[in-house]
Scaffold this active site. Structure first.
Site, PDB file in Angstrom:
ATOM      1  N   GLU A  69       0.438  -1.319   0.693  1.00 15.00           N
ATOM      2  CA  GLU A  69      -0.259  -0.482   0.041  1.00 15.00           C
ATOM      3  C   GLU A  69       1.237   1.186  -0.045  1.00 15.00           C
ATOM      4  OE1 GLU A  69      -2.414   1.497  -0.942  1.00 15.00           O
ATOM      5  OE2 GLU A  69      -3.983   1.552   0.498  1.00 15.00           O
ATOM      6  N   PHE A 102      -1.197  16.187   3.893  1.00 15.10           N
ATOM      7  CA  PHE A 102      -1.824  15.909   2.088  1.00 15.10           C
ATOM      8  C   PHE A 102      -0.573  15.784   0.946  1.00 15.10           C
ATOM      9  CE2 PHE A 102      -3.813  14.500  -1.707  1.00 15.10           C
ATOM     10  CZ  PHE A 102      -5.207  13.622  -1.142  1.00 15.10           C
ATOM     11  N   ASP A 156      -3.089   5.824   6.302  1.00 19.19           N
ATOM     12  CA  ASP A 156      -3.830   6.756   7.680  1.00 19.19           C
ATOM     13  C   ASP A 156      -4.306   6.895   8.662  1.00 19.19           C
ATOM     14  OD1 ASP A 156      -4.875   9.484   8.061  1.00 19.19           O
ATOM     15  OD2 ASP A 156      -5.308  10.060   6.195  1.00 19.19           O
TER      16      ASP A 156
HETATM   17  P1  IMP Z   1      -7.039   5.475   5.333  1.00 20.41           P
HETATM   18  O1  IMP Z   1      -7.745   4.392   4.992  1.00 20.41           O
HETATM   19  O2  IMP Z   1      -7.359   6.311   5.823  1.00 20.41           O
HETATM   20  O3  IMP Z   1      -5.897   4.675   6.205  1.00 20.41           O
HETATM   21  O4  IMP Z   1      -6.427   5.888   4.256  1.00 20.41           O
HETATM   22  C1  IMP Z   1      -5.786   5.498   3.224  1.00 20.41           C
HETATM   23  C2  IMP Z   1      -6.063   5.885   2.164  1.00 20.41           C
HETATM   24  O5  IMP Z   1      -6.283   7.158   1.982  1.00 20.41           O
HETATM   25  C3  IMP Z   1      -4.221   5.285   1.138  1.00 20.41           C
HETATM   26  O6  IMP Z   1      -4.637   4.532   0.317  1.00 20.41           O
HETATM   27  C4  IMP Z   1      -5.145   6.798  -0.427  1.00 20.41           C
HETATM   28  O7  IMP Z   1      -4.949   6.522  -0.911  1.00 20.41           O
HETATM   29  C5  IMP Z   1      -5.118   7.398   1.034  1.00 20.41           C
HETATM   30  N1  IMP Z   1      -4.619   8.552   1.161  1.00 20.41           N
HETATM   31  C6  IMP Z   1      -4.361   9.395   3.132  1.00 20.41           C
HETATM   32  N2  IMP Z   1      -3.366   9.608   3.398  1.00 20.41           N
HETATM   33  C7  IMP Z   1      -3.309  10.262   1.687  1.00 20.41           C
HETATM   34  C8  IMP Z   1      -2.348  11.092   1.313  1.00 20.41           C
HETATM   35  O8  IMP Z   1      -1.617  12.372   1.931  1.00 20.41           O
HETATM   36  N3  IMP Z   1      -2.210  11.568  -0.005  1.00 20.41           N
HETATM   37  C9  IMP Z   1      -3.183  11.228  -1.184  1.00 20.41           C
HETATM   38  N4  IMP Z   1      -3.585   9.878  -0.654  1.00 20.41           N
HETATM   39  C10 IMP Z   1      -3.611   9.482   1.111  1.00 20.41           C
HETATM   40 MG    MG Z   2      -4.544   4.155  -1.995  1.00 22.48          MG
END
Ligand code: IMP
Ligand code: MG
Length: 189
Positions: free
Chosen positions: A103, A156, A107
């Site tokens: 991955e 971001f 986040d």
């Molecule tokens: P989570 O479910 O919040 O852990 O987010 C994971 C997904 O969110 C990643 O696979 C990314 O597609 C997207 N994401 C989270 N942070 C960023 C960022 O800073 N830039 C671009 N995509 C992000």
């Molecule tokens: Mg992703």
């Protein structure tokens, strides 16, 4: 190798191409060691992780099988909706196989914990997680990350596969977007 010129929408470069390259080699070295004698299935999560996957596998010395899944947790915005949807499933069976999820970034952890739960029901022999970027401070759910490249602040990021509204994936470095881009980018191109 020369870095592409900084994109005008990028406020700051967080990780230079050469810094990423070094880290990917280090991650590959650990994976080579941990999976020696095994033939893991690498499950790359589309689309953000493909650049990382392509660089990583070329440093691997173990035989690997590639597969892909697509999930969505962002509805084209810069903040997670918290709802994970499976958009495309993988093709291979993972029963009795060593599986390594690849991955781009973790986040809140919601996407990877959904994927982990989903894949565990398919009875793999092992299931580990490898991410290039870890926004550790943003976690909403506890989840073990087995291999992590960089711990980064809550900014971001785009580039090296990561997008904002599907753009900027081609940048060879990882950078932070200028805030005015968020304010205007909701206009559809
Ligand atoms: P989570 O479910 O919040 O852990 O987010 C994971 C997904 O969110 C990643 O696979 C990314 O597609 C997207 N994401 C989270 N942070 C960023 C960022 O800073 N830039 C671009 N995509 C992000
Ligand atoms: Mg992703």
């Amino acid at each position: 190798m020369q870095n592409k010129k900084k994109h005008p929408d990028i406020k700051e470069i967080l990780l230079l191409e050469k810094v990423i390259r070094k880290k990917v080699s280090e991650l590959a070295a650990v994976i080579n060691r941990d999976y020696r004698g095994k033939k893991p299935i690498l499950v790359s999560i589309l689309k953000g992780s493909v650049v990382f996957l392509c660089d990583l596998i070329r440093q691997l010395e173990i035989p690997v099988v590639l597969d892909f899944m697509s999930v969505s947790s962002y509805a084209g915005d810069s903040e997670s909706s918290g709802v994970v949807r499976l958009l495309m499933d993988m093709r291979e069976s993972i029963v009795g196989r060593d599986v390594l999820i690849i991955e781009d970034i973790i986040d809140t952890g919601l996407t990877l914990s959904y994927l982990k739960r989903n894949l565990m029901t398919r009875k793999p022999s092992s299931l580990k997680i490898c991410v290039l970027l870890d926004k550790k401070a943003c976690r909403k759910i506890e989840i073990k990350v087995d291999y992590a490249g960089f711990v980064i602040p809550n900014k971001f990021c785009v580039g090296y596969g990561l997008d904002y509204n599907q753009f900027y994936r081609e940048l060879p470095y990882i950078g932070v977007l200028k805030p005015e881009i968020y304010r205007t980018a909701h206009r559809k191109i």
